[in-house]
Enzyme design. Structure first.
Site, PDB file in Angstrom:
ATOM      1  N   GLU A  50       1.030  -1.204  -0.047  1.00 26.57           N
ATOM      2  CA  GLU A  50       0.137  -0.066  -0.240  1.00 26.57           C
ATOM      3  C   GLU A  50       0.656   1.425   0.040  1.00 26.57           C
ATOM      4  O   GLU A  50       1.696   1.793   0.402  1.00 26.57           O
ATOM      5  CB  GLU A  50      -1.402   0.125   1.130  1.00 26.57           C
ATOM      6  CG  GLU A  50      -2.211   1.572   1.423  1.00 26.57           C
ATOM      7  CD  GLU A  50      -2.316   1.970   2.497  1.00 26.57           C
ATOM      8  OE1 GLU A  50      -3.343   2.982   1.749  1.00 26.57           O
ATOM      9  OE2 GLU A  50      -2.568   0.990   3.558  1.00 26.57           O
ATOM     10  N   ASP A  75       5.336   4.557   3.515  1.00 24.28           N
ATOM     11  CA  ASP A  75       4.817   5.910   3.967  1.00 24.28           C
ATOM     12  C   ASP A  75       6.137   6.455   4.936  1.00 24.28           C
ATOM     13  O   ASP A  75       6.798   6.054   5.520  1.00 24.28           O
ATOM     14  CB  ASP A  75       3.600   6.257   4.691  1.00 24.28           C
ATOM     15  CG  ASP A  75       2.845   7.517   4.618  1.00 24.28           C
ATOM     16  OD1 ASP A  75       3.540   8.380   4.760  1.00 24.28           O
ATOM     17  OD2 ASP A  75       1.464   7.833   4.304  1.00 24.28           O
ATOM     18  N   ASP A 124      -1.820  12.340  -2.724  1.00 16.83           N
ATOM     19  CA  ASP A 124      -2.023  13.322  -3.422  1.00 16.83           C
ATOM     20  C   ASP A 124      -2.286  13.429  -4.923  1.00 16.83           C
ATOM     21  O   ASP A 124      -1.167  12.888  -4.979  1.00 16.83           O
ATOM     22  CB  ASP A 124      -0.717  14.208  -3.374  1.00 16.83           C
ATOM     23  CG  ASP A 124      -1.265  16.308  -3.374  1.00 16.83           C
ATOM     24  OD1 ASP A 124      -1.410  15.957  -4.077  1.00 16.83           O
ATOM     25  OD2 ASP A 124      -0.444  16.412  -2.275  1.00 16.83           O
ATOM     26  N   LYS A 128      -1.299  20.623  -9.819  1.00 18.64           N
ATOM     27  CA  LYS A 128      -0.843  21.466 -10.291  1.00 18.64           C
ATOM     28  C   LYS A 128       0.320  20.575 -11.882  1.00 18.64           C
ATOM     29  O   LYS A 128       1.257  19.922 -11.625  1.00 18.64           O
ATOM     30  CB  LYS A 128       0.412  22.393  -9.580  1.00 18.64           C
ATOM     31  CG  LYS A 128      -0.520  23.269  -8.577  1.00 18.64           C
ATOM     32  CD  LYS A 128       0.330  23.744  -7.530  1.00 18.64           C
ATOM     33  CE  LYS A 128      -0.519  24.906  -7.009  1.00 18.64           C
ATOM     34  NZ  LYS A 128       0.631  26.138  -6.373  1.00 18.64           N
ATOM     35  N   ASP A 160     -10.499  10.043  -3.949  1.00 14.63           N
ATOM     36  CA  ASP A 160     -11.744  10.889  -4.144  1.00 14.63           C
ATOM     37  C   ASP A 160     -11.908  12.234  -5.134  1.00 14.63           C
ATOM     38  O   ASP A 160     -12.035  12.903  -5.715  1.00 14.63           O
ATOM     39  CB  ASP A 160     -11.886  11.732  -2.751  1.00 14.63           C
ATOM     40  CG  ASP A 160     -11.386  12.657  -2.501  1.00 14.63           C
ATOM     41  OD1 ASP A 160      -9.974  12.013  -2.605  1.00 14.63           O
ATOM     42  OD2 ASP A 160     -11.354  14.443  -2.107  1.00 14.63           O
TER      43      ASP A 160
END
Length: 225
Positions: A50, A75, A124, A128, A160
């Protein structure tokens, strides 16, 4: 830095399911590369990553649902995945681990064909343009994944961000990669199979947050080889 965060960093050093290599170790020869099954999990079960695991809810949730697989949450924010690592230890789970590292270094930790599956959960979206290469489904990242993902290995993207969902679908279609499943709203789509991949019954902290704000949750399941 808050006291709780410092305490979590310190406790991570003692947890048997937390691996925290230095950048130098990653770049010069990580000791578990090619040996995750034999030396860490001590079984021959499939390995699932993950990427950007946050608090580790998905890694732990999937590890509970699929005890026949090994899961590794990755992470850089150790104080976050402490929650998942702690829960796994307290639940005596031996099929889930947490690796503290930047995702950009991921191909340094796994050998060719060592990983069976990848989950990318609520990354994220890097909207941009100058951040394009930082999207975890950018071609540069997909090339990294190819170095250690088995032929036919599956990648899941749950987000999302309609922007990232659309960007990823567009790229995959243009590149000719296999899109197994794509849902624009996993909770509202009538064609959605509720038994698929535990998409509905395992929720991350961010998913709960986004859903409460009325955002739709999207999903893509695909192959890049």
């Amino acid at each position: 830095m808050g006291k709780n965060k410092i305490a979590r960093f310190e406790e991570n050093k003692t947890l048997p399911n937390v691996i925290q290599p230095t950048r130098e170790e990653a770049l010069t020869g990580f000791n578990l590369k090619g040996k995750w099954r034999t030396e860490f999990f001590k079984n021959d079960n499939p390995i699932v990553l993950e990427l950007g695991c946050g608090k580790g809810e998905y890694s732990v949730g999937l590890a509970k649902a699929f005890p026949e697989k090994n899961f590794i949450g990755i992470d850089i924010k150790g104080a976050r995945f402490w929650f998942g690592a702690k829960e796994a230890v307290e639940s005596n789970m031996s099929n889930v681990a947490f690796l503290r590292s930047q995702i950009e270094l991921v191909d340094n930790f796994f050998a060719e064909n060592e990983v069976d599956e990848i989950w990318i959960t609520f990354p994220d979206p890097q909207i941009k343009y100058r951040r394009t290469k930082h999207r975890l489904t950018h071609p540069d990242f997909l090339d990294r994944y190819k170095k250690f993902l088995k032929p036919g290995g599956i990648i899941h993207l749950k987000t999302d961000s309609e922007f990232l969902h659309g960007y990823t679908l567009g790229f995959l279609q243009g590149a000719g990669y296999e899109i197994i499943t794509a849902h624009h709203d996993i909770y509202g789509a009538p064609e959605y199979d509720p038994n698929t991949e535990h998409l509905r019954d395992i929720k991350t902290y961010y998913e709960e947050l986004f859903s409460a704000k009325g955002k739709t949750i999207t999903y893509i399941k695909f192959r890049i080889s």
